[in-house]
Enzyme design. Structure first.
Site, mmCIF file in Angstrom:
data_model
loop_
_atom_site.group_PDB
_atom_site.id
_atom_site.type_symbol
_atom_site.label_atom_id
_atom_site.label_comp_id
_atom_site.label_asym_id
_atom_site.label_seq_id
_atom_site.Cartn_x
_atom_site.Cartn_y
_atom_site.Cartn_z
ATOM 1 N N LYS A 136 0.817 -1.216 0.000
ATOM 2 C CA LYS A 136 0.000 0.000 0.000
ATOM 3 C C LYS A 136 0.858 1.278 0.000
ATOM 4 C CE LYS A 136 -3.973 -2.201 2.311
ATOM 5 N NZ LYS A 136 -4.946 -2.091 3.443
ATOM 6 N N TYR A 184 -12.323 -2.242 -3.634
ATOM 7 C CA TYR A 184 -12.777 -2.412 -2.244
ATOM 8 C C TYR A 184 -14.292 -2.283 -2.122
ATOM 9 C CZ TYR A 184 -8.247 -2.594 0.263
ATOM 10 O OH TYR A 184 -7.029 -2.967 0.788
ATOM 11 N N ARG A 221 2.776 -6.071 9.353
ATOM 12 C CA ARG A 221 2.036 -4.958 9.956
ATOM 13 C C ARG A 221 2.612 -4.564 11.319
ATOM 14 N NH1 ARG A 221 -3.782 -7.089 7.724
ATOM 15 N NH2 ARG A 221 -3.972 -5.677 5.933
ATOM 16 N N ASN A 257 -2.019 0.397 6.715
ATOM 17 C CA ASN A 257 -1.439 -0.823 7.291
ATOM 18 C C ASN A 257 -0.584 -1.626 6.307
ATOM 19 O OD1 ASN A 257 -3.534 -1.793 5.779
ATOM 20 N ND2 ASN A 257 -4.593 -2.831 7.445
ATOM 21 N N HIS A 299 -2.181 -5.430 1.621
ATOM 22 C CA HIS A 299 -3.473 -6.105 1.456
ATOM 23 C C HIS A 299 -3.205 -7.535 1.010
ATOM 24 C CE1 HIS A 299 -7.399 -7.269 -0.143
ATOM 25 N NE2 HIS A 299 -6.718 -7.763 -1.157
ATOM 26 N N GLU A 345 -9.554 -10.923 -7.502
ATOM 27 C CA GLU A 345 -8.606 -9.830 -7.313
ATOM 28 C C GLU A 345 -7.399 -9.966 -8.242
ATOM 29 O OE1 GLU A 345 -9.786 -8.917 -2.649
ATOM 30 O OE2 GLU A 345 -7.782 -9.638 -3.111
#
Ligand code: GTP
Ligand code: MG
Length: 138
Positions: A9, A49, A102, A112, A115, A126
């Site tokens: 991310k 999402y 994390r 965080n 994913h 996905e």
């Protein structure tokens, strides 16, 4: 063997943590069989999402995911979905086990760092959201 979709991310790409995070995946026996760095639009982040569309944090989540580049990747290995989630640690870094991505790198429950798909059906969806069959070389 199984495949799962992983995203590094914006909070992590910004801090140049891609290599350190990839080392955690590889050390756990996951193989990175596809990978690219892209920047999502807010609409694309919302589509990805969409299961969270009714959640109070949806706007914050999609704004964050579109804020800077992400690295999207396909990880392959035995029980890759569960193994990846184990290496990621709990959604909230305060609750993540020591040594997980994390616990080491995440900044907050929203920012965080990673994913990972949560089930075989979502992994399949996905992966095809980001990659064509030609890009997957197992
Ligand atoms: P993903 O692998 O990203 O799907 O994480 P997850 O499966 O551990 O968590 P979940 O699917 O429940 O939530 C998806 C993402 O929404 C999380 O990873 C967070 O980035 C974000 N998120 C979840 N809860 C909160 C929250 O309370 N506040 C904010 N700002 N973001 C949240
Ligand atoms: Mg999830």
């Amino acid at each position: 063997t199984e495949r799962t979709l992983s995203i590094i991310k914006p909070d992590a790409t910004r801090r140049n943590l891609t290599g350190k995070i990839n080392a955690k995946f590889e050390d756990a026996g996951l193989r990175i069989i596809a990978q690219k760095r892209i920047q999502l639009t807010k609409a694309q982040a919302g589509e990805f999402y969409k299961v969270h569309a009714e959640r109070p944090f949806f706007d914050e989540l999609t704004t964050f995911m579109a804020s800077e580049p992400v690295v999207v990747q396909v990880l392959e290995g035995e029980s890759a979905i569960a193994k990846n989630r184990e290496v990621m640690g709990a959604t909230n870094p305060a609750e993540a086990e020591a040594g997980t991505i994390r616990a080491e790198f995440a900044e907050s429950v929203g920012e965080n760092s990673v994913h990972g798909s949560d089930a075989p059906e979502t992994a399949k969806e996905e992966i095809s959201f980001f990659f064509s069959g030609l890009e997957l070389v197992g």
